[in-house]
Enzyme design. Structure first.
Site, mmCIF file in Angstrom:
data_model
loop_
_atom_site.group_PDB
_atom_site.id
_atom_site.type_symbol
_atom_site.label_atom_id
_atom_site.label_comp_id
_atom_site.label_asym_id
_atom_site.label_seq_id
_atom_site.Cartn_x
_atom_site.Cartn_y
_atom_site.Cartn_z
ATOM 1 N N ASP A 49 -0.979 6.782 -0.670
ATOM 2 C CA ASP A 49 -0.489 5.447 -1.022
ATOM 3 C C ASP A 49 -1.622 4.432 -1.098
ATOM 4 O O ASP A 49 -2.361 4.233 -0.140
ATOM 5 C CB ASP A 49 0.561 4.982 -0.016
ATOM 6 C CG ASP A 49 1.726 5.953 0.081
ATOM 7 O OD1 ASP A 49 2.004 6.645 -0.917
ATOM 8 O OD2 ASP A 49 2.343 6.029 1.153
ATOM 9 N N ASP B 295 -6.823 3.763 2.771
ATOM 10 C CA ASP B 295 -6.836 2.311 2.586
ATOM 11 C C ASP B 295 -6.439 1.571 3.861
ATOM 12 O O ASP B 295 -6.402 0.345 3.871
ATOM 13 C CB ASP B 295 -5.914 1.899 1.439
ATOM 14 C CG ASP B 295 -4.449 2.122 1.766
ATOM 15 O OD1 ASP B 295 -4.102 3.235 2.194
ATOM 16 O OD2 ASP B 295 -3.646 1.192 1.589
ATOM 17 N N ASP C 271 -5.888 9.962 1.507
ATOM 18 C CA ASP C 271 -4.590 9.314 1.607
ATOM 19 C C ASP C 271 -3.969 9.219 0.211
ATOM 20 O O ASP C 271 -4.673 9.237 -0.795
ATOM 21 C CB ASP C 271 -4.782 7.910 2.199
ATOM 22 C CG ASP C 271 -3.505 7.113 2.262
ATOM 23 O OD1 ASP C 271 -2.485 7.645 2.739
ATOM 24 O OD2 ASP C 271 -3.523 5.947 1.840
#
Length: 155
Positions: free
Chosen positions: A10, A135, A8
């Protein structure tokens, strides 16, 4: 054949939380720290009357431009790329205006990863990789491979 890792962007390799904190301070004159948000989302901490504005930040075309890189991310991913096929998987469709900024950010900060390995999607359950580092548990819950929940918090 190398195993594959989808990573990922962000708050996994790009520090979007710091961007939120900076824009919040610029917009409202209120300083929040990462320590104040430990275990929470910024949307849980800001004043209720500021919530709509803060939720609009990621829709701005420049929000994802020139983000700080999470400490050691480039070095770690470079090392991983020696042993794994690395993909960046971003749920960019949540913020369609983010595509150009995210693409440019990845090209600038991870030039050793082929741009054909950038995946901009809305649903990460469709990824066909061995591992996912993210996250957000909602992406890991829908992933068929082995998921690893990432936090950039220092302990």
């Amino acid at each position: 054949m190398k195993k594959s890792i989808a990573i990922d962007m962000d708050d996994t390799v790009a520090d979007t939380l710091q961007r939120h904190l900076t824009w919040y301070k610029n917009e409202f004159g209120i300083t929040l720290s990462k320590e104040m948000l430990r275990g929470k989302k910024i949307y849980d901490v800001v004043l209720k009357e500021h919530l709509n504005t803060v939720r609009s930040f990621p829709h701005h075309p420049d929000f994802f431009r020139d983000l700080d890189v999470i400490e050691n991310a480039v070095e770690v991913i470079y090392e991983l790329s020696k042993y794994y096929e690395i993909y960046f998987a971003s749920a960019a469709m949540e913020y369609p205006s983010s595509f150009n900024a995210k693409y440019d950010w990845l090209k600038n900060n991870f030039p050793f990863i082929n741009e054909m390995n950038f995946i901009f999607c809305g649903y990460k359950g469709m990824l066909n990789c061995d591992y996912l580092i993210d996250d957000s548990s909602r992406h890991i819950d829908n992933f068929s491979g082995q998921g690893y929940l990432f936090t950039s918090e220092k302990t």
